[in-house]
Design a protein around this motif. Structure first.
Motif, PDB file in Angstrom:
ATOM      1  N   ASN A   1       0.844  -1.197   0.000  1.00  0.00           N
ATOM      2  CA  ASN A   1       0.000   0.000   0.000  1.00  0.00           C
ATOM      3  C   ASN A   1       0.880   1.248   0.000  1.00  0.00           C
ATOM      4  OD1 ASN A   1      -2.114   1.757   0.117  1.00  0.00           O
ATOM      5  ND2 ASN A   1      -2.823   1.147   2.159  1.00  0.00           N
ATOM      6  N   TYR A   2       1.623   1.421  -1.079  1.00  0.00           N
ATOM      7  CA  TYR A   2       2.582   2.515  -1.140  1.00  0.00           C
ATOM      8  C   TYR A   2       1.939   3.901  -1.120  1.00  0.00           C
ATOM      9  CZ  TYR A   2       1.451   2.507  -6.128  1.00  0.00           C
ATOM     10  OH  TYR A   2       0.795   2.564  -7.328  1.00  0.00           O
ATOM     11  N   PRO A   3       0.764   4.112  -1.723  1.00  0.00           N
ATOM     12  CA  PRO A   3       0.207   5.471  -1.671  1.00  0.00           C
ATOM     13  C   PRO A   3      -0.062   5.942  -0.241  1.00  0.00           C
ATOM     14  CG  PRO A   3      -0.888   4.192  -3.377  1.00  0.00           C
ATOM     15  CD  PRO A   3      -0.080   3.230  -2.554  1.00  0.00           C
ATOM     16  N   GLU A   4      -0.580   5.035   0.596  1.00  0.00           N
ATOM     17  CA  GLU A   4      -0.892   5.423   1.970  1.00  0.00           C
ATOM     18  C   GLU A   4       0.374   5.773   2.735  1.00  0.00           C
ATOM     19  OE1 GLU A   4      -2.775   3.397   6.014  1.00  0.00           O
ATOM     20  OE2 GLU A   4      -3.439   2.695   4.044  1.00  0.00           O
ATOM     21  N   LEU A   5       1.437   4.981   2.550  1.00  0.00           N
ATOM     22  CA  LEU A   5       2.688   5.280   3.241  1.00  0.00           C
ATOM     23  C   LEU A   5       3.260   6.618   2.788  1.00  0.00           C
ATOM     24  CD1 LEU A   5       4.968   2.105   3.612  1.00  0.00           C
ATOM     25  CD2 LEU A   5       4.090   3.595   5.401  1.00  0.00           C
ATOM     26  N   ILE A   6       3.286   6.849   1.512  1.00  0.00           N
ATOM     27  CA  ILE A   6       3.846   8.096   0.987  1.00  0.00           C
ATOM     28  C   ILE A   6       3.027   9.295   1.456  1.00  0.00           C
ATOM     29  CG2 ILE A   6       4.237   9.400  -1.156  1.00  0.00           C
ATOM     30  CD1 ILE A   6       5.063   6.727  -2.459  1.00  0.00           C
ATOM     31  N   GLN A   7       1.716   9.135   1.551  1.00  0.00           N
ATOM     32  CA  GLN A   7       0.865  10.239   1.998  1.00  0.00           C
ATOM     33  C   GLN A   7       1.010  10.543   3.482  1.00  0.00           C
ATOM     34  OE1 GLN A   7      -2.948   8.827   0.622  1.00  0.00           O
ATOM     35  NE2 GLN A   7      -2.637   9.575  -1.469  1.00  0.00           N
ATOM     36  N   SER A   8       1.681   9.645   4.211  1.00  0.00           N
ATOM     37  CA  SER A   8       1.924   9.912   5.637  1.00  0.00           C
ATOM     38  C   SER A   8       3.195  10.713   5.867  1.00  0.00           C
ATOM     39  CB  SER A   8       1.994   8.592   6.412  1.00  0.00           C
ATOM     40  OG  SER A   8       3.124   7.835   6.000  1.00  0.00           O
ATOM     41  N   LEU A   9       3.963  10.977   4.796  1.00  0.00           N
ATOM     42  CA  LEU A   9       5.198  11.758   4.924  1.00  0.00           C
ATOM     43  C   LEU A   9       4.892  13.225   5.198  1.00  0.00           C
ATOM     44  CD1 LEU A   9       7.181  10.263   1.897  1.00  0.00           C
ATOM     45  CD2 LEU A   9       7.799  10.022   4.314  1.00  0.00           C
ATOM     46  N   THR A  10       5.789  13.840   5.971  1.00  0.00           N
ATOM     47  CA  THR A  10       5.622  15.260   6.283  1.00  0.00           C
ATOM     48  C   THR A  10       6.255  16.104   5.184  1.00  0.00           C
ATOM     49  OG1 THR A  10       5.830  14.634   8.608  1.00  0.00           O
ATOM     50  CG2 THR A  10       5.836  16.983   8.120  1.00  0.00           C
ATOM     51  N   VAL A  11       5.648  16.020   4.002  1.00  0.00           N
ATOM     52  CA  VAL A  11       6.016  16.868   2.871  1.00  0.00           C
ATOM     53  C   VAL A  11       4.716  17.370   2.257  1.00  0.00           C
ATOM     54  CG1 VAL A  11       8.186  15.667   2.415  1.00  0.00           C
ATOM     55  CG2 VAL A  11       6.104  14.921   1.248  1.00  0.00           C
ATOM     56  N   SER A  12       4.797  18.343   1.385  1.00  0.00           N
ATOM     57  CA  SER A  12       3.596  18.939   0.814  1.00  0.00           C
ATOM     58  C   SER A  12       2.811  17.915  -0.011  1.00  0.00           C
ATOM     59  CB  SER A  12       3.966  20.134  -0.059  1.00  0.00           C
ATOM     60  OG  SER A  12       4.654  19.690  -1.226  1.00  0.00           O
ATOM     61  N   LYS A  13       1.507  18.212  -0.195  1.00  0.00           N
ATOM     62  CA  LYS A  13       0.655  17.324  -0.990  1.00  0.00           C
ATOM     63  C   LYS A  13       1.197  17.164  -2.408  1.00  0.00           C
ATOM     64  CE  LYS A  13      -2.649  16.437   2.010  1.00  0.00           C
ATOM     65  NZ  LYS A  13      -2.905  15.058   2.500  1.00  0.00           N
ATOM     66  N   SER A  14       1.711  18.269  -2.969  1.00  0.00           N
ATOM     67  CA  SER A  14       2.227  18.188  -4.340  1.00  0.00           C
ATOM     68  C   SER A  14       3.442  17.267  -4.412  1.00  0.00           C
ATOM     69  CB  SER A  14       2.589  19.584  -4.847  1.00  0.00           C
ATOM     70  OG  SER A  14       3.613  20.173  -4.056  1.00  0.00           O
ATOM     71  N   GLU A  15       4.298  17.307  -3.392  1.00  0.00           N
ATOM     72  CA  GLU A  15       5.459  16.416  -3.359  1.00  0.00           C
ATOM     73  C   GLU A  15       5.020  14.965  -3.171  1.00  0.00           C
ATOM     74  OE1 GLU A  15       9.278  17.378  -3.317  1.00  0.00           O
ATOM     75  OE2 GLU A  15       7.965  18.468  -4.699  1.00  0.00           O
ATOM     76  N   GLN A  16       3.998  14.754  -2.350  1.00  0.00           N
ATOM     77  CA  GLN A  16       3.477  13.400  -2.176  1.00  0.00           C
ATOM     78  C   GLN A  16       2.967  12.835  -3.501  1.00  0.00           C
ATOM     79  OE1 GLN A  16       0.479  13.592   0.875  1.00  0.00           O
ATOM     80  NE2 GLN A  16       1.939  14.070   2.510  1.00  0.00           N
ATOM     81  N   GLN A  17       2.242  13.661  -4.255  1.00  0.00           N
ATOM     82  CA  GLN A  17       1.695  13.198  -5.525  1.00  0.00           C
ATOM     83  C   GLN A  17       2.811  12.899  -6.527  1.00  0.00           C
ATOM     84  OE1 GLN A  17      -1.484  12.288  -6.014  1.00  0.00           O
ATOM     85  NE2 GLN A  17      -1.589  12.727  -3.813  1.00  0.00           N
ATOM     86  N   LYS A  18       3.855  13.733  -6.532  1.00  0.00           N
ATOM     87  CA  LYS A  18       5.000  13.450  -7.406  1.00  0.00           C
ATOM     88  C   LYS A  18       5.646  12.128  -7.036  1.00  0.00           C
ATOM     89  CE  LYS A  18       6.484  18.178  -8.496  1.00  0.00           C
ATOM     90  NZ  LYS A  18       7.554  19.178  -8.266  1.00  0.00           N
ATOM     91  N   LEU A  19       5.819  11.895  -5.731  1.00  0.00           N
ATOM     92  CA  LEU A  19       6.430  10.647  -5.273  1.00  0.00           C
ATOM     93  C   LEU A  19       5.615   9.440  -5.710  1.00  0.00           C
ATOM     94  CD1 LEU A  19       7.715  11.315  -1.628  1.00  0.00           C
ATOM     95  CD2 LEU A  19       9.069  10.535  -3.585  1.00  0.00           C
ATOM     96  N   ILE A  20       4.293   9.521  -5.543  1.00  0.00           N
ATOM     97  CA  ILE A  20       3.437   8.401  -5.921  1.00  0.00           C
ATOM     98  C   ILE A  20       3.545   8.142  -7.427  1.00  0.00           C
ATOM     99  CG2 ILE A  20       1.032   7.651  -6.120  1.00  0.00           C
ATOM    100  CD1 ILE A  20       0.513   9.155  -3.455  1.00  0.00           C
ATOM    101  N   ALA A  21       3.499   9.210  -8.208  1.00  0.00           N
ATOM    102  CA  ALA A  21       3.615   9.045  -9.659  1.00  0.00           C
ATOM    103  C   ALA A  21       4.994   8.532 -10.055  1.00  0.00           C
ATOM    104  CB  ALA A  21       3.315  10.381 -10.345  1.00  0.00           C
TER     105      ALA A  21
END
Length: 640
Positions: free
Chosen positions: A217-237
């Motif tokens: 469940n990588y999206p959930e883990l990445i979304q728990s990071l203390t970085v901006s939403k835009s950075e989270q979305q870049k990471l997921i992509a």
């Protein structure tokens, strides 16, 4: 007096673990160290360095003679010739040196006279044992060289020696706690993001090694990071491979692009990640290369398990597939790292040093250091002895000079194996051909800090929920429990009320200023290692552990019982780097030119094999011993 000074005084002086320079100056090295260990381990009268705390590794007293020789050309004007002649003198009691002694003994017989010299107060080289005693328990930590890695790829001679020494790696692997899988994509690790870089101290547990490749469940883990939403979305992509790159990957010669572009440039200019997001893989890169992403190529980075293939495309994968590391990584630890291997080697060479003979009992065997250098033993291991010269004699022998306790001595042997690091050898052998000396000087060993911290109980650590932590923006990039390996009479447990050892690993290299090579950064970090005080190291350790485990009740003043800092200014063997080093033809690389036999002197170290791994050290010993014995046989045949 501040709290920090109070703790240093309590642990290092009242316990007698650190002897003042003034006191040490009035006694020989063994006397001074024995006085320290008497209080530290309760073994009155015994010289037992593994129990020493404070700054270890390249400790004070181990490097001064070598630095005087290398930096200023200073060496004794005369030597006392000892009435000792040997078949073999080995300079360096690390894995290579001890393996060379064993290989020579196997070929020349048990009566072969062998002298092993080492500048440190303990044997093992980087394979150093850190031993603690608390609440009636012995606890161990690795002080440097750590594990058997990818043993299925070892040479036959390395596999054979490890097996002959009794190491059944399947048995050791089974003795490891499964929750300690440092390179396992499915094992949960803690990702610690610190307040200085991410705004708050936070540990996020999950299978991060797999997350970066779109597993679980990588999206959930990445979304728990203390970085901006835009950075989270870049990471997921980025992980998914759906990210549209900000710059186009060159279509022509992608191999050249992958090997000449830094991973940092790829993350910032192509993927479009900002700091601190682009620092998230500093642990994987830092522990492997001891550098930041700005100093390694894209190809080097993705080989070792950081993301990139998802957006680089199939052609990039095809170019690099044969050299991927993480697909077949197998890492096996003993409780004290590779110190168990070197202890077993010493016990085979000098049986009187410790009873027993198996890998089950070597972990808890009591080693009598007073038996290492006895006149009636065919093999002698002489500590606190810094070699300053090795020279071929007209009669076909070799003389080796060394300094110990302020006195200079010379011994003679049929053969010599230099199992020290390459950079020192041109100074030990000044008459060596200049081209060979230049080749030996080329590589710069990688500086390391391997630290073990004794904690009075596991309560806060257990509440953090995992055994291994990646700390990409902290002083120490990797933090974990000491290897949880239960073997023989040595047992580990996760009882919250039991004491524990926290293992911390890093290299003090800095980010690249844009004009530095990897070797420049290693030299700079080496200087930093020598000039940083124990008080500064301790401050960093206390701050990081408080940031990580403070929310779970950790109190550094109350909970830290001892700290051992293994300072390795000359640590990993240098590995050629795609951004800075040319691709030499086979047989023409500096490590190959530098390791040529020099008369009755051969070279055995991981530098000479261009491998910072246990098997490289063993293979070097095998080659060096065979070089010497074959040259002796040729000389005998010529004389016949």
């Amino acid at each position: 007096m501040n709290k920090l000074a109070k703790h240093i005084t309590r642990r290092d002086f009242l316990n007698g673990v650190t002897v003042s320079l003034a006191g040490a100056a009035t006694m020989g090295p063994q006397t001074a160290l024995a006085a320290a260990v008497k209080s530290a381990s309760g073994r009155a009268g015994n010289y037992y360095p593994p129990a020493l705390t404070g700054i270890r590794g390249s400790h004070d007293g181990a490097f001064e003679s070598s630095h005087a020789l290398a930096w200023r050309g200073e060496k004794p004007s005369s030597y006392q010739a000892l009435n000792e002649e040997y078949d073999l003198v080995v300079v360096g009691a690390g894995i290579s040196g001890l393996a060379a002694a064993l290989f020579y003994q196997q070929k020349a017989g048990k009566d072969a006279r062998i002298l092993v010299l080492d500048n440190h107060d303990d044997f093992g080289g980087h394979a150093r044992r850190n031993e603690f005693h608390s609440q009636g328990q012995m606890l161990l930590g690795p002080g440097g060289s750590g594990n058997f890695q990818d043993s299925h790829l070892y040479s036959q001679q390395s596999k054979r020696l490890i097996s002959e020494l009794g190491f059944d790696l399947n048995k050791v692997r089974d003795a490891m706690a499964p929750s300690w899988g440092m390179a396992d994509a499915e094992v949960d690790v803690g990702l610690y993001t610190d307040s200085k870089h991410f705004g708050e101290d936070k540990i996020i547990n999950g299978p991060w090694m797999g997350t970066w490749f779109g597993m679980g469940n990588y999206p959930e883990l990445i979304q728990s990071l203390t970085v901006s939403k835009s950075e989270q979305q870049k990471l997921i992509a980025f992980v998914e491979g759906t990210l549209e790159l900000q710059k186009t990957i060159p279509e022509k010669d992608i191999k050249h692009f992958l090997k000449t572009t830094s991973y940092q440039t790829f993350l910032s200019d192509y993927v479009g990640l900002a700091e601190p997001t682009s620092s998230l893989w500093n642990t994987i890169i830092g522990v492997t290369f001891c550098l930041y992403p700005d100093s390694i190529s894209i190809a080097e980075a993705v080989k070792w398990g950081v993301p990139g293939f998802s957006v680089l495309g199939e052609e990039a994968y095809t170019v690099l597939a044969d050299s991927l590391i993480m697909e077949e990584s197998d890492i096996v630890w003993m409780p004290d790292g590779n110190a168990s291997l070197t202890r077993q080697m010493v016990r085979r060479l000098i049986p009187a040093v410790a009873s027993g003979g198996t890998i089950e009992d070597v972990v808890t065997a009591q080693f009598d250091y007073g038996k290492l250098d006895l006149p009636n033993h065919p093999v002698k291991l002489r500590l606190n002895s810094s070699a300053v010269n090795a020279s071929n004699n007209p009669d076909g022998t070799v003389s080796v000079a060394y300094v110990t306790k302020g006195a200079a001595y010379r011994v003679k042997a049929k053969h010599c194996v230099l199992a020290c690091y390459n950079g020192l050898i041109p100074h030990l052998c000044p008459d060596m051909p200049e081209e060979q000396k230049e080749s030996l000087r080329y590589s710069v060993k990688v500086p390391l800090l391997a630290t073990n911290v004794l904690i009075r109980n596991r309560q806060a650590f257990n509440k953090a929920g995992v055994e291994v932590f990646h700390c990409p923006t902290s002083h120490y990039h990797l933090v974990s429990s000491a290897p949880p390996v239960s073997i023989g009479d040595y047992k580990t447990n996760d009882d919250p009320d039991s004491p524990m050892v926290i293992y911390m690993l890093t290299s003090p290299t800095d980010r690249n200023n844009g004009s530095q090579t990897g070797r420049d950064l290693y030299r700079q970090a080496r200087h930093k290692l020598y000039t940083t005080t124990f008080a500064d190291y301790e401050q960093d350790i206390r701050e990081q552990l408080t940031g990580m485990f403070g929310p779970f009740g950790f109190d550094a003043d109350r909970d830290i019982e001892a700290i051992t800092i293994n300072r390795w200014s000359h640590g990993y063997a240098y590995d050629y780097m795609e951004l800075y080093d040319p691709e030499w033809p086979t047989g023409k690389a500096p490590h190959e030119l530098g390791r040529k036999p020099y008369g009755r002197i051969s070279i055995a170290n991981s530098d000479s094999e261009n491998k910072a791994y246990l098997n490289g050290a063993i293979d070097a010993a095998w080659r060096a011993v065979n070089e010497q014995l074959e040259s002796e046989q040729k000389a005998d045949d010529s004389a016949a």
